[in-house]
Design a protein around this motif. Structure first.
Motif: not given
Length: 113
Positions: A12-23
């Motif tokens: 992702v570029q700086a300033g962007g967002s991500l969501r991590l998941s763990c199940s």
């Protein structure tokens, strides 16, 4: 043996967002956390959630940890916003129950400038 399965990493570029998941299924995990390890650095706690939430100073105001307790599966999320190049690392999920602690396999997050 509890298995933690992670997903959501990427570039992702700086300033962007991500969501991590763990199940984890049938795990009885009571506390869940996200750690990260950058190349040449020690693994560090990013955020944890149990009775309360805790964050590393470096991510406060930018990252949010949350959890969802379904019938037999617990999922912990890490919403990451305003990402910086220094957030680049392998992110690991960790969970605790009365039997011990368990790690996920890790997911790479790369933030480009």
């Amino acid at each position: 043996q509890v298995q933690l399965v992670e997903s959501g990493g990427g570039l992702v570029q700086a300033g962007g967002s991500l969501r991590l998941s763990c199940s984890a299924s049938r795990s009885r995990l009571t506390i869940l956390g996200w750690y990260r390890q950058a190349p040449g650095k020690q693994r560090e706690l990013v955020a944890s959630i149990g009775g309360s939430t805790n964050y590393a100073d470096s991510v406060k105001g930018r990252f949010t940890i949350s959890r969802d307790n379904a019938e037999n599966t617990v999922t912990v999320y890490l919403q990451m916003s305003s990402l910086k190049p220094e957030d680049t690392a392998v992110y690991y999920c960790k969970g605790w129950n009365s039997d011990g602690a368990y790690w996920g396999q890790g997911t790479q997050v790369t933030v480009s400038s």
